[in-house]
Structure formats: C-alpha cells, structure tokens
Design a protein around this motif. Structure first.
Motif, PDB file in Angstrom:
ATOM      1  N   ILE A  31     -13.373  -0.916   6.954  1.00  0.00           N
ATOM      2  CA  ILE A  31     -14.277  -1.247   5.845  1.00  0.00           C
ATOM      3  C   ILE A  31     -13.524  -1.697   4.602  1.00  0.00           C
ATOM      4  CG2 ILE A  31     -16.096  -0.314   4.330  1.00  0.00           C
ATOM      5  CD1 ILE A  31     -17.365   0.128   6.839  1.00  0.00           C
ATOM      6  N   ALA A  34      -9.956  -0.845  -4.918  1.00  0.00           N
ATOM      7  CA  ALA A  34      -9.375  -0.526  -3.607  1.00  0.00           C
ATOM      8  C   ALA A  34     -10.441  -0.006  -2.637  1.00  0.00           C
ATOM      9  CB  ALA A  34      -8.260   0.494  -3.777  1.00  0.00           C
ATOM     10  N   SER A  35     -11.415   0.701  -3.195  1.00  0.00           N
ATOM     11  CA  SER A  35     -12.611   1.111  -2.433  1.00  0.00           C
ATOM     12  C   SER A  35     -13.826   0.627  -3.215  1.00  0.00           C
ATOM     13  CB  SER A  35     -12.713   2.634  -2.327  1.00  0.00           C
ATOM     14  OG  SER A  35     -11.665   3.163  -1.569  1.00  0.00           O
ATOM     15  N   GLY A  53      -7.720   2.253   8.299  1.00  0.00           N
ATOM     16  CA  GLY A  53      -7.507   1.959   6.873  1.00  0.00           C
ATOM     17  C   GLY A  53      -8.429   2.832   6.053  1.00  0.00           C
ATOM     18  N   TRP A 100       0.812  -1.221   0.000  1.00  0.00           N
ATOM     19  CA  TRP A 100       0.000   0.000   0.000  1.00  0.00           C
ATOM     20  C   TRP A 100       0.846   1.271   0.000  1.00  0.00           C
ATOM     21  CZ3 TRP A 100      -4.990  -0.312  -1.098  1.00  0.00           C
ATOM     22  CH2 TRP A 100      -5.661  -1.511  -0.830  1.00  0.00           C
ATOM     23  N   TYR A 103     -15.049   7.574   3.173  1.00  0.00           N
ATOM     24  CA  TYR A 103     -16.089   7.485   4.209  1.00  0.00           C
ATOM     25  C   TYR A 103     -15.923   8.652   5.188  1.00  0.00           C
ATOM     26  CZ  TYR A 103     -16.928   2.763   2.512  1.00  0.00           C
ATOM     27  OH  TYR A 103     -17.235   1.694   1.712  1.00  0.00           O
ATOM     28  N   GLY A 130      -7.889   4.964   3.822  1.00  0.00           N
ATOM     29  CA  GLY A 130      -7.555   5.253   2.430  1.00  0.00           C
ATOM     30  C   GLY A 130      -7.632   6.753   2.182  1.00  0.00           C
ATOM     31  N   ASP A 170      -4.278   5.632   8.202  1.00  0.00           N
ATOM     32  CA  ASP A 170      -3.882   4.774   7.080  1.00  0.00           C
ATOM     33  C   ASP A 170      -2.362   4.812   6.956  1.00  0.00           C
ATOM     34  OD1 ASP A 170      -5.718   3.627   4.535  1.00  0.00           O
ATOM     35  OD2 ASP A 170      -3.560   3.775   4.172  1.00  0.00           O
ATOM     36  N   TYR A 171      -1.791   3.723   6.469  1.00  0.00           N
ATOM     37  CA  TYR A 171      -0.336   3.749   6.271  1.00  0.00           C
ATOM     38  C   TYR A 171       0.063   3.874   4.809  1.00  0.00           C
ATOM     39  CZ  TYR A 171      -0.059  -1.452   5.680  1.00  0.00           C
ATOM     40  OH  TYR A 171      -0.186  -2.740   5.277  1.00  0.00           O
ATOM     41  N   GLN A 210      -0.245   6.143   9.908  1.00  0.00           N
ATOM     42  CA  GLN A 210       0.230   5.184  10.930  1.00  0.00           C
ATOM     43  C   GLN A 210      -0.263   3.781  10.600  1.00  0.00           C
ATOM     44  OE1 GLN A 210      -1.037   6.271  14.913  1.00  0.00           O
ATOM     45  NE2 GLN A 210      -0.225   4.416  15.824  1.00  0.00           N
ATOM     46  N   ASP A 211       0.495   2.798  11.014  1.00  0.00           N
ATOM     47  CA  ASP A 211       0.067   1.398  10.949  1.00  0.00           C
ATOM     48  C   ASP A 211      -0.995   1.212  12.027  1.00  0.00           C
ATOM     49  OD1 ASP A 211      -0.215  -1.349  11.208  1.00  0.00           O
ATOM     50  OD2 ASP A 211       1.923  -1.749  10.960  1.00  0.00           O
ATOM     51  N   TYR A 212      -2.200   0.791  11.653  1.00  0.00           N
ATOM     52  CA  TYR A 212      -3.246   0.713  12.686  1.00  0.00           C
ATOM     53  C   TYR A 212      -2.993  -0.411  13.688  1.00  0.00           C
ATOM     54  CZ  TYR A 212      -5.752  -2.304   9.183  1.00  0.00           C
ATOM     55  OH  TYR A 212      -6.108  -3.241   8.261  1.00  0.00           O
ATOM     56  N   ASP A 215     -10.661  -5.626   4.920  1.00  0.00           N
ATOM     57  CA  ASP A 215      -9.234  -5.655   5.255  1.00  0.00           C
ATOM     58  C   ASP A 215      -8.942  -6.547   6.455  1.00  0.00           C
ATOM     59  OD1 ASP A 215      -7.624  -4.345   3.508  1.00  0.00           O
ATOM     60  OD2 ASP A 215      -6.779  -3.063   5.072  1.00  0.00           O
TER      61      ASP A 215
HETATM   62  C1  LIG Z   1      -9.000  -2.118   0.714  1.00  0.00           C
HETATM   63  S1  LIG Z   1      -8.445  -0.495   1.148  1.00  0.00           S
HETATM   64  C2  LIG Z   1      -9.923   0.170   1.868  1.00  0.00           C
HETATM   65  C3  LIG Z   1      -9.859   1.658   2.093  1.00  0.00           C
HETATM   66  C4  LIG Z   1     -11.117   2.271   2.730  1.00  0.00           C
HETATM   67  N1  LIG Z   1     -11.480   1.622   3.965  1.00  0.00           N
HETATM   68  C5  LIG Z   1     -12.262   2.242   1.750  1.00  0.00           C
HETATM   69  O1  LIG Z   1     -13.056   1.282   1.822  1.00  0.00           O
HETATM   70  O2  LIG Z   1     -12.348   3.146   0.935  1.00  0.00           O
HETATM   71  C6  LIG Z   1      -7.440  -0.860   2.567  1.00  0.00           C
HETATM   72  C7  LIG Z   1      -6.759   0.366   3.165  1.00  0.00           C
HETATM   73  O3  LIG Z   1      -6.183  -0.012   4.409  1.00  0.00           O
HETATM   74  C8  LIG Z   1      -4.875   0.507   4.497  1.00  0.00           C
HETATM   75  N2  LIG Z   1      -4.152  -0.401   5.393  1.00  0.00           N
HETATM   76  C9  LIG Z   1      -3.966  -1.734   5.259  1.00  0.00           C
HETATM   77  N3  LIG Z   1      -3.309  -2.218   6.311  1.00  0.00           N
HETATM   78  C10 LIG Z   1      -3.070  -1.167   7.146  1.00  0.00           C
HETATM   79  C11 LIG Z   1      -2.425  -1.027   8.395  1.00  0.00           C
HETATM   80  N4  LIG Z   1      -1.874  -2.075   9.014  1.00  0.00           N
HETATM   81  N5  LIG Z   1      -2.380   0.189   8.959  1.00  0.00           N
HETATM   82  C12 LIG Z   1      -2.927   1.280   8.338  1.00  0.00           C
HETATM   83  N6  LIG Z   1      -3.548   1.206   7.148  1.00  0.00           N
HETATM   84  C13 LIG Z   1      -3.623   0.006   6.562  1.00  0.00           C
HETATM   85  C14 LIG Z   1      -4.364   0.554   3.080  1.00  0.00           C
HETATM   86  O4  LIG Z   1      -3.328   1.491   2.931  1.00  0.00           O
HETATM   87  C15 LIG Z   1      -5.629   0.932   2.325  1.00  0.00           C
HETATM   88  O5  LIG Z   1      -5.764   2.320   2.238  1.00  0.00           O
END
Ligand SMILES: C[S@@+](CC[C@H](N)C(=O)[O-])C[C@H]1O[C@@H](n2cnc3c(N)ncnc32)[C@H](O)[C@@H]1O
Length: 277
Positions: free
Chosen positions: A138, A45-46, A75, A24, A81, A77, A96-97, A121-123, A141
């Motif tokens: 959402i 991706a969304s 996450g 990502w 939302y 993105g 989001d990271y 940040q890494d969640y 993920d």
């Molecule tokens: C499938 S996309 C969904 C984005 C958003 N929730 C949407 O539905 O529009 C997954 C998102 O989660 C983020 N992501 C995945 N693992 C993550 C983590 N460990 N920490 C922060 N963000 C993370 C990715 O960078 C990406 O933006």
C-alpha cells in the motif's frame, strides 16, 4: 566538491539507474520518514490516519470480512495497517527494510499485546509457501520498482498466495503528474530532510515517456560527501496494469479510485487494484 563533477551527476540517468545511497534504511532519512509516517494529518510516507482508518474499514468489511485469514503486508512501515488489522483479529505478518520502522512497529505490538510477526527484510527476497490469503502493498510503492523488480515481486507474491488469495495494491495513474512537473528545484538547509548536516539539495524531475515513468533525482551535497537519490514513479492505467498482471497468472482484477474503495473514475490520480491468484 569539485563543481565540474556536477555536470556529470546532473545528467538524465539511464532508466532505473539506482541511488548511490539508501533511502528508507539510512540513519537520518529513516528518522525523517518515521516522523512523516506518524504524522496523522500528512499524506507523506503513509497516508493520513483518517484515510488509513477508512481503508482498513473497507478492506475488513467488504473485501476480506472473514477474520481467520493470514495477511502479509509488504512495505508495512511502522505497522499502521498491520496493527489496525491485528486488532480486528486477523493474523498479520509485516515486512519492511527500514530497521527503524520495524523496531517501532515491534514496540507498538509489544505494548498493545498484538500478535503480529514483523520481519526486517527486502520484500524482493521473500520466499513463502502458498500460505497467505491476502497480500497488500500500500501507498503506491509498486510504481517505485524497476520493471525487473516488479516482475520478480509479482512472481513471489503469486507463489506466497493460497489459491484464490488476493493481492491488493495501488499505483499512481497517468493523471497524477504531467510535463509541468518536469524541471529543477533546489533547497539549502542546516538540518533538514536530506541530512542532519548543512546541505544543498538539487532536484530534477525527468520523464521516460517510453516506459510511463517519472524520476525525481536529488543530488545532496554536504561538506563530507555527495549522494544521489533516485525515486521512480512508474504510472499505470487500467490497461497497462492489467497487461502486467495477466502475464503472471493473476485474474479477476477489480479497480477502484483508491484503497478506501472509491468507485473507479477515469480522471483518478490513483488506481487501487485487487487481483486474485
Ligand atoms: C511509502 S512507504 C508506505 C508504508 C506503508 N505501506 C504505509 O502505507 O503506511 C513504503 C515502505 O516500503 C518500504 N520498502 C520499500 N521498498 C522495500 C523493499 N524492497 N523491501 C522492504 N520494504 C520496502 C519502505 O521502507 C517504507 O516503509
């Protein structure tokens, strides 16, 4: 590359063995991902914007109609939302990271004068006091996490929720894929999804039936290097997800066929869950 290395690389890895490179937050891949996020008609991706609008409508009208609450979007993105929720009057924090997505989200918030706190940040490393009424994760993920990461995250979310707060997320079910998805595909491109350089991408889907998990493994070979990307999809049923949630103290789980609030159906490919601290 030395072609004999491919034999080792293309083996089925141990469950939850990780990618050799970022997915990502890579300079090129994050650009491709952002384009996918912002395509209004593509469930990539969304979700499509019409689905996101329907989700926000359902959540804001039926699930958390009171506006003076704190929402955390994990996450988030590019904030599709978060910005819709902020426009309705909620206090929203997005994490989001993907630096590229967070930069885009901050820019939109600045232009539209939305008070949203975006954190790069890494969640899996969040450490909040119980300050959120709602936490969302959402677009399935949750199923991309290893079991260990999932358990860490469930504890952290529980700690970050106020008593009675809601955790809202979705997963793919056992109806989303089957063994017909297993097998190999390849792609060659001069400048495509996987790299801005010419590349050969070799993808194989594996199943780990002992852990209800599919893996899409892609080996990307360019002139300069070879990377391996592993995207896991741990699928759940009502029973398997509720067993996990119960272990961490969540209660009163409610199930839907998707995050627009469609009634739960046995044959649904997705499962949206709302559970309570
Ligand atoms: C499938 S996309 C969904 C984005 C958003 N929730 C949407 O539905 O529009 C997954 C998102 O989660 C983020 N992501 C995945 N693992 C993550 C983590 N460990 N920490 C922060 N963000 C993370 C990715 O960078 C990406 O933006």
């Amino acid at each position: 590359m030395d072609i004999s290395d491919l034999t080792a690389l293309s083996q089925k890895p141990k469950l939850f063995e990780r990618s050799s490179a970022k997915l990502w937050d890579d300079l090129h891949l994050s650009k491709m991902m952002l384009e996918a996020h912002l395509d209004p008609d593509w469930d990539a991706a969304s979700r499509k914007f019409s689905t996101i609008d329907a989700s926000v409508k359902w959540l804001s009208e039926d699930i958390f109609p009171q506006k003076n609450i704190n929402i955390l979007d994990l996450g988030c993105g590019p904030g599709l939302y978060a910005s819709r929720l902020a426009k309705l009057g909620y206090s929203v924090t997005g994490i989001d990271y993907s630096q590229r997505s967070i930069n885009y989200a901050r820019e939109v918030a600045r232009e539209e004068n939305l008070k949203i706190k975006y954190i790069y940040q890494d969640y899996l490393t969040i450490d909040f006091e119980p300050e959120f009424d709602v936490i969302m994760l959402i677009f399935c993920d949750f199923g991309a996490l290893t079991n260990e990461e999932r358990d860490v995250l469930l504890k952290k979310i529980y700690n970050a929720l106020k008593p009675g707060g809601l955790f809202i997320f979705d997963v793919f079910t056992d109806r989303n894929r089957d063994e017909s998805d297993l097998g190999r595909r390849w792609e060659v491109s001069n400048n495509g999804f996987w790299s801005a350089e010419p590349y050969l991408a070799l993808t194989e889907t594996f199943l780990y039936p002992e852990d209800d998990t599919f893996l899409d493994q892609t080996i990307v070979i360019t002139k300069a290097d070879t990377n391996i990307y592993r995207i896991y999809d741990h699928f759940y049923t009502k029973t398997t997800i509720s067993n996990v949630l119960n272990k961490f103290g969540y209660s009163e789980h409610k199930y839907y066929s998707d995050v627009t609030g469609a009634k739960y159906r046995e044959e649904s490919k997705e499962l949206a869950v709302i559970t309570k601290k």
